[in-house]
Design an enzyme around this catalytic site. Structure first.
Site, PDB file in Angstrom:
ATOM      1  N   LEU A 101       0.882  -1.166   0.000  1.00 60.58           N
ATOM      2  CA  LEU A 101       0.000   0.000   0.000  1.00 60.58           C
ATOM      3  C   LEU A 101       0.912   1.205   0.000  1.00 60.58           C
ATOM      4  CD1 LEU A 101      -2.950  -0.331   2.566  1.00 60.58           C
ATOM      5  CD2 LEU A 101      -3.095  -0.245   0.093  1.00 60.58           C
ATOM      6  N   ASP A 102       0.581   2.211  -0.792  1.00 57.91           N
ATOM      7  CA  ASP A 102       1.420   3.402  -0.869  1.00 57.91           C
ATOM      8  C   ASP A 102       1.645   4.022   0.507  1.00 57.91           C
ATOM      9  OD1 ASP A 102       1.418   3.104  -3.610  1.00 57.91           O
ATOM     10  OD2 ASP A 102      -0.299   4.431  -3.895  1.00 57.91           O
ATOM     11  N   TYR A 103       2.740   4.736   0.628  1.00 60.62           N
ATOM     12  CA  TYR A 103       3.113   5.450   1.857  1.00 60.62           C
ATOM     13  C   TYR A 103       1.949   6.293   2.381  1.00 60.62           C
ATOM     14  CZ  TYR A 103       5.778   8.773   4.773  1.00 60.62           C
ATOM     15  OH  TYR A 103       6.241   9.547   5.805  1.00 60.62           O
ATOM     16  N   THR A 105      -1.285   5.975   1.662  1.00 57.46           N
ATOM     17  CA  THR A 105      -2.577   5.279   1.621  1.00 57.46           C
ATOM     18  C   THR A 105      -2.731   4.461   2.888  1.00 57.46           C
ATOM     19  OG1 THR A 105      -2.532   5.128  -0.787  1.00 57.46           O
ATOM     20  CG2 THR A 105      -3.986   3.605   0.348  1.00 57.46           C
TER      21      THR A 105
END
Length: 242
Positions: A101-103, A105
């Site tokens: 998961l993105d930083y 998100t």
């Protein structure tokens, strides 16, 4: 007794297919003897080496984490930022995140030490459904929502069909809350999809992973998956993978 390639995959060294290749290439030893056949089964007391390195076997464990924003989906970070494994300091097993998961998100991410399970969950044909809720700048027109559903042409190819639904609109602030259901897991995919239709993401959360949700979890909380949940996830991915 378990098949040798399964034990190697469980240890997180390689996928089961790669483990089979290593065996056939003569890079695996059991109790000091090189094994080149795929049917070999091993017990808990057998000593296994892959390319001369002993395999440390652990009981497989499976966790769900409600990842906060500002946390890296990794086991370490060269910039010293917080990583998902920082929430499991009491766990002795060498766990790692399944996918990422993105930083910036938040939401559901799974962690395990079972390499075979992780590969199954991330297999493109596994088609595990993920549900995201995004706060976006602007109010997407009906046709733009349809574009998300049909697939968006990104620099790494067209996205697979998705399902999209506008949950709420704030006309005063010019923002919307949109739910997006996808089966893929490309890098920053959801953000890029919304950007492509002219409604950049302001805030993003993954609320569901297959049947798993965040009920009962606060940001930063984690829990172990039940054996039944692991069985259902495995069965779903294998069924869709065909």
């Amino acid at each position: 007794m378990e098949r040798l390639q399964k034990v190697i995959a469980h240890a997180g060294i390689a996928s089961r297919r790669k483990a089979e290749e290593l065996i056939l290439e003569g890079k695996v030893r059991v109790n000091g003897k090189t094994v080149k056949e795929l049917g070999v089964k091993v017990g808990s007391n057998d000593k296994i080496e892959v390319s001369g390195i002993p395999v440390e076997r652990e009981e497989p464990v499976y966790f769900i984490l409600y990842k906060p924003r500002g946390v890296i989906s990794s086991v370490n970070d060269d910039k010293g930022r917080k990583v998902v494994t920082d929430y499991f300091t009491e766990i002795k097993a060498r766990i790692y995140p399944i996918g990422r998961l993105d930083y910036d998100t938040s939401g559901i991410i799974l962690l395990t030490n079972d390499g075979e399970f992780a590969n199954l969950m991330m297999h493109p044909k596994g088609e595990i459904e993920k549900v995201y809720v995004a706060k976006v700048k602007g109010i997407p027109a009906r046709e733009k929502v349809k574009q998300l559903e049909r697939g968006i042409m990104l620099e790494d190819g067209k996205t697979a069909p998705a399902r999209a639904k506008i949950l709420s609109v704030d006309k005063k602030k010019g923002t919307s809350i949109v739910e997006l259901k996808i089966h893929e897991g490309r890098n920053r995919q959801v953000r890029r999809m919304f950007e492509a239709i002219g409604t950049p993401v302001m805030k993003l959360k993954r609320e569901r992973y297959s049947f798993l949700n965040l009920n009962g979890l606060q940001s930063g909380d984690a829990r172990e998956l039940t054996a039944h949940e692991v069985k259902l996830l495995r069965a779903e991915a294998q069924k869709k993978k065909g």
